[in-house]
Design an enzyme around this catalytic site. Sequence first.
Site, short mmCIF file in Angstrom:
data_model
loop_
_atom_site.label_atom_id
_atom_site.label_comp_id
_atom_site.label_asym_id
_atom_site.label_seq_id
_atom_site.Cartn_x
_atom_site.Cartn_y
_atom_site.Cartn_z
N THR A 342 -50.53 -6.89 -18.45
CA THR A 342 -50.35 -6.56 -16.94
C THR A 342 -50.34 -5.25 -16.85
O THR A 342 -50.25 -4.42 -17.56
CB THR A 342 -48.96 -7.28 -16.97
OG1 THR A 342 -48.97 -8.67 -17.13
CG2 THR A 342 -48.56 -7.43 -15.28
N GLY A 424 -46.03 -6.95 -20.40
CA GLY A 424 -45.90 -7.60 -21.72
C GLY A 424 -45.26 -8.64 -22.00
O GLY A 424 -44.74 -8.86 -23.04
N GLY A 425 -45.44 -9.72 -21.22
CA GLY A 425 -45.15 -11.09 -21.45
C GLY A 425 -43.74 -11.48 -21.88
O GLY A 425 -42.74 -11.00 -21.06
#
Length: 528
Positions: A342, A424-425
């Site tokens: 992202t 980063g999830g």
Amino acid sequence: MVKTPRATRGMVTTPHHLASQSGLAQLRAGRSAIAAVVAAAATLAVVYPHMSGLGGDGFWLISEPGREPFGIQAAGRSGQAVDTNLYERRGLSSIPARGPLAANTVAGTVDGWRRALEVNEEWGERADLEPLLEDAIFHAENGAFVTHSQEALTREGYDELVDVPGFASAFLTSGQCPRQGEKIKYPALGETFRRLARHGLADFYQGRLATEIAADLSTVGSPLTAGDLADHSGAACDLLSVDLPGVRVFNHQPPTQGLASLMILALMQRLEIPQADGFAHIHAAVEATKLAFSHRNRIGDPESMQIKPAALLDRAYLDSLATRIDARKAQPWETYPAKGDTVWLGAIDGEGRAVSYIQSIYYDFGSGVVLPQTGILWQNRGVSFRLDGIGPRALEPWSLPFHTLNPAFAQFEDGRRLVYGTMGGDGQPQTLAAIFSRYAMFGQGLQEAVSAPRWLLGRRWADEGASLKLEDGFSPQAVDELRTAGHDVELIESHSDLMGHAGAIVLHADGLLEGAADPRSDGAVAAW
């Protein structure tokens, strides 16, 4: 010594230096933070294409002095023809991560730009699209240099991406992974940006460009249709918030994990943490993350959720939840991995208007599908859906998928206003906790708070385990104490991409701006 950049007239931070310059050019021309972010986001779609693009989603958090901050939800829904039968007929038990069947949700990013620019017009500024998209057009047509992370992630995903429609012709050179420093041109994408500049952003959904996008989607085998594009609509939205000593912190409602980010901070504040980056700090953050993630996994399409997010931020509930954290012992937890590459970017202009914005194609390179006529790389956010028909993440036609995206904002009682975020999830809420606690709770400088070693509870994408990963740089004593407490500690190299690419800007009451860019990225703070 880590130094924090400072300025007074305007500031932008992004994970790529050219995008930061695109944003700064708008500020120097007298335009707003919203215009700066649209220009920077457009440039990122070209120079950081593995992380972001026109085929993804976005979430805006906008603040102007003297008014309550608000959000814009620019997430796309699953197509009207997208249901479990679509996958079960093909013998699939889950949605594939790559390929045309992964391209099953509408891209909301461009509509989010349009809605943000409508707010800009309410501020009295009619932003001409041509200067906003000028840099993106230039880099697409003249070539963008491959970054270290683009090379590394191309190599990592090569086997599963090489045969996806359009990927090889767009992102490989003579069938091979490009090298860092090579230049790649994206002529079809450049022409798409030109058309948006000429005909307006709505053309992406309801104009001639929409017709070509829908034809492209059909050609590659995506289940999305022209009707899905035409029916898309993002929306302005209220935010979630939590009060901490001397500061109120804001984040997005579901379908994002903004709730988890706020819960982690609220739980940490209730624990005794004597100093930054010692055992107590890391342990508290990790144990708070476990509790927050156990709630996060009940989040999805708001219309299907059984919980009320605001109730989970109730003071009494958080007090009770905090008592479940043992100050010296790690608790077991189930792993709920959520991947995500992202871009977060932020800007504050000379009028004090602030934007915290995040846009994403989910996995690195998203679905991998590149539309042939338009050059658009499409996201795979719909992989968050489940095919078992259970809960708010169950796949249904025209549903919102769960999002890891959650841009953050903080309003301090002393007048400071902070925009911050990361990619980063699973790591997003954890990195936000590290940055905010270092800066707001322990008084570290903003750049130091971003640059310092970070932690990540969770697994690498291909790993089976769920270790606590620590970047090199924490004290041996803290590492030993974490292991003694029962954490499965894994040491990794410093400034690892695994820890995400973060950034932050704070505006002080006297007009001073301070910013930070992540040394793990290709980013920079641009200011004047």
